[in-house]
Design a protein around this motif. Structure first.
Motif, PDB file in Angstrom:
ATOM      1  N   THR A  20     -12.551  44.044  29.537  1.00 14.44           N
ATOM      2  CA  THR A  20     -13.390  44.517  29.014  1.00 14.44           C
ATOM      3  C   THR A  20     -12.487  44.849  28.188  1.00 14.44           C
ATOM      4  O   THR A  20     -12.600  45.386  26.937  1.00 14.44           O
ATOM      5  CB  THR A  20     -14.297  45.960  29.714  1.00 14.44           C
ATOM      6  OG1 THR A  20     -15.041  45.299  30.600  1.00 14.44           O
ATOM      7  CG2 THR A  20     -14.227  46.975  29.162  1.00 14.44           C
ATOM      8  N   SER A  24     -13.695  41.981  34.978  1.00 16.63           N
ATOM      9  CA  SER A  24     -14.241  42.200  34.849  1.00 16.63           C
ATOM     10  C   SER A  24     -13.787  42.823  33.827  1.00 16.63           C
ATOM     11  O   SER A  24     -14.041  43.516  33.086  1.00 16.63           O
ATOM     12  CB  SER A  24     -15.605  43.229  35.422  1.00 16.63           C
ATOM     13  OG  SER A  24     -16.211  41.848  36.041  1.00 16.63           O
ATOM     14  N   PHE A  84     -20.856  47.064  34.919  1.00 17.86           N
ATOM     15  CA  PHE A  84     -20.573  47.098  33.634  1.00 17.86           C
ATOM     16  C   PHE A  84     -21.273  47.118  32.620  1.00 17.86           C
ATOM     17  O   PHE A  84     -22.493  46.279  32.915  1.00 17.86           O
ATOM     18  CB  PHE A  84     -19.418  46.179  33.168  1.00 17.86           C
ATOM     19  CG  PHE A  84     -18.450  46.325  34.137  1.00 17.86           C
ATOM     20  CD1 PHE A  84     -17.113  47.017  33.496  1.00 17.86           C
ATOM     21  CD2 PHE A  84     -17.539  45.461  35.134  1.00 17.86           C
ATOM     22  CE1 PHE A  84     -16.396  47.319  34.031  1.00 17.86           C
ATOM     23  CE2 PHE A  84     -16.589  45.925  36.015  1.00 17.86           C
ATOM     24  CZ  PHE A  84     -15.764  46.381  35.174  1.00 17.86           C
ATOM     25  N   TYR A 100      -8.425  53.587  31.859  1.00 19.86           N
ATOM     26  CA  TYR A 100      -8.995  52.930  31.043  1.00 19.86           C
ATOM     27  C   TYR A 100      -9.292  52.658  29.116  1.00 19.86           C
ATOM     28  O   TYR A 100      -9.245  52.112  28.579  1.00 19.86           O
ATOM     29  CB  TYR A 100     -10.969  53.169  31.212  1.00 19.86           C
ATOM     30  CG  TYR A 100     -12.026  52.504  31.644  1.00 19.86           C
ATOM     31  CD1 TYR A 100     -12.380  52.714  29.519  1.00 19.86           C
ATOM     32  CD2 TYR A 100     -13.474  52.413  32.192  1.00 19.86           C
ATOM     33  CE1 TYR A 100     -14.010  52.488  29.176  1.00 19.86           C
ATOM     34  CE2 TYR A 100     -14.125  52.200  31.573  1.00 19.86           C
ATOM     35  CZ  TYR A 100     -14.058  51.180  30.241  1.00 19.86           C
ATOM     36  OH  TYR A 100     -15.215  50.449  30.529  1.00 19.86           O
TER      37      TYR A 100
END
Length: 321
Positions: free
Chosen positions: A93, A89, A73, A50
């Motif tokens: 991001t 998604s 999210f 991430y």
């Protein structure tokens, strides 16, 4: 990425690491300890990927062949269901932010058989790619649900939200006046979910309390609360103040995804709420995108809620914060 454990995670791992043979070499780990180590490694890898915006490494963590995996999210008004949508998604991001720094601090963890779930508080720093604006989310709350698949721990569900975002009501014109019918199987998990929704709509704290696990490990993350809630009494108390301000509440589910593995099930839901507050009882406020995760655990033959996570979703482009 800095990563700290608030409490000892899965004690048998710590025990296994502490056992050393007389020759100084580490003693062989038991299968259970090896399994726990793999679970912890998956959790760490998730946040490392991430932070790095590494979509390929992120993709290796998910149960991609399961069309019921899901993600929620912070800056979204919908559920992402199935790997194609979940992947897109995450791609958005990662594309929207750069120079990301993440400090994920584990608050609670639990494991039952082939399912585990983590509850974390995350400090998130980034720079918006298009505007160059610095972004700081000082405490974002997240839920991760893992399931063991072919001997490996894979992500089945992720839910993140930031309580500091301003809650937005929707124009009545955007509300779905006739929500789509949702087929509810004659199944204990579905029945518990329906009982909870009914008790919630009736503002019945007593009935809600009966549906939560009596274990101290039960947890809740509320939409605007800056702190998590631990233990059944605190979890129910997290609704008390809100209910004291509400005159009437209608909950209309729009989409529900239910997954079960052994004695654990998790429910992901998109709903619209219609609320009349006591301060203005004749004025109904509409919330089109209420996103909720439930983790349910079967205890003594009965399904009970072990974790609750909800927030008011929104489309990022239409939100000012």
């Amino acid at each position: 990425m800095r990563f700290r454990l608030v409490a000892a995670l899965l004690g048998c791992l710590a025990l296994a690491c502490a056992i050393v043979s007389p020759a100084g070499a580490e003693a062989p780990r038991t299968p259970a300890a090896q399994d726990d180590a793999a679970l912890i490694a998956a959790h760490k890898t998730f946040w490392s990927a991430y932070e790095a915006g590494d979509l390929w490494r992120m993709s290796q963590l998910w149960a991609r062949d399961d069309d019921r995996i899901s993600a929620v999210f912070p800056a979204s008004a919908t559920l992402s269901v199935g790997w194609g949508n979940v992947q897109e998604s995450f791609r958005r991001t990662f594309a929207h932010n750069r120079n990301v720094k993440v400090d994920a601090r584990l608050l609670r963890s639990a494991r039952e058989g082939d399912v585990a779930w983590f509850v974390s508080a995350v400090r998130y720093e980034a720079v918006q790619t298009q505007t160059g604006q610095f972004v700081l989310l000082d405490r974002m709350f997240t839920t991760e649900v893992y399931k063991r698949q072919n001997g490996e721990w894979r992500l089945a569900h992720y839910h993140g939200h930031f309580p500091g975002f301003r809650t937005m009501t929707d124009d009545p014109a955007t509300i779905i006046l006739a929500p789509p019918p949702i087929e509810r199987p004659d199944d204990p998990v579905w029945k518990l979910h329906e009982r909870f929704t009914t008790a919630f709509s009736a503002l019945d704290l007593g009935a809600m309390f009966e549906l939560f696990s009596p274990q101290k490990s039960v947890t809740a993350l509320q939409p605007t609360a800056p702190v998590p809630f631990f233990g059944p009494e605190n979890v129910i108390a997290s609704w008390k103040k809100t209910f004291g301000e509400v005159q009437a509440l209608t909950i209309e589910p729009l989409q529900i995804v239910v997954e079960q593995s052994g004695s654990v099930a998790w429910v992901t839901e998109l709903s619209q709420f219609h609320i009349a507050f006591k301060a203005k009882p004749d004025e109904i406020q509409h919330f089109h995108s209420v996103l909720t995760t439930y983790v349910l655990r079967e205890e003594a033959g009965q399904w009970q809620i072990a974790h609750y996570h909800a927030h008011f979703g929104f489309g990022f482009e239409a939100h000012q914060h």
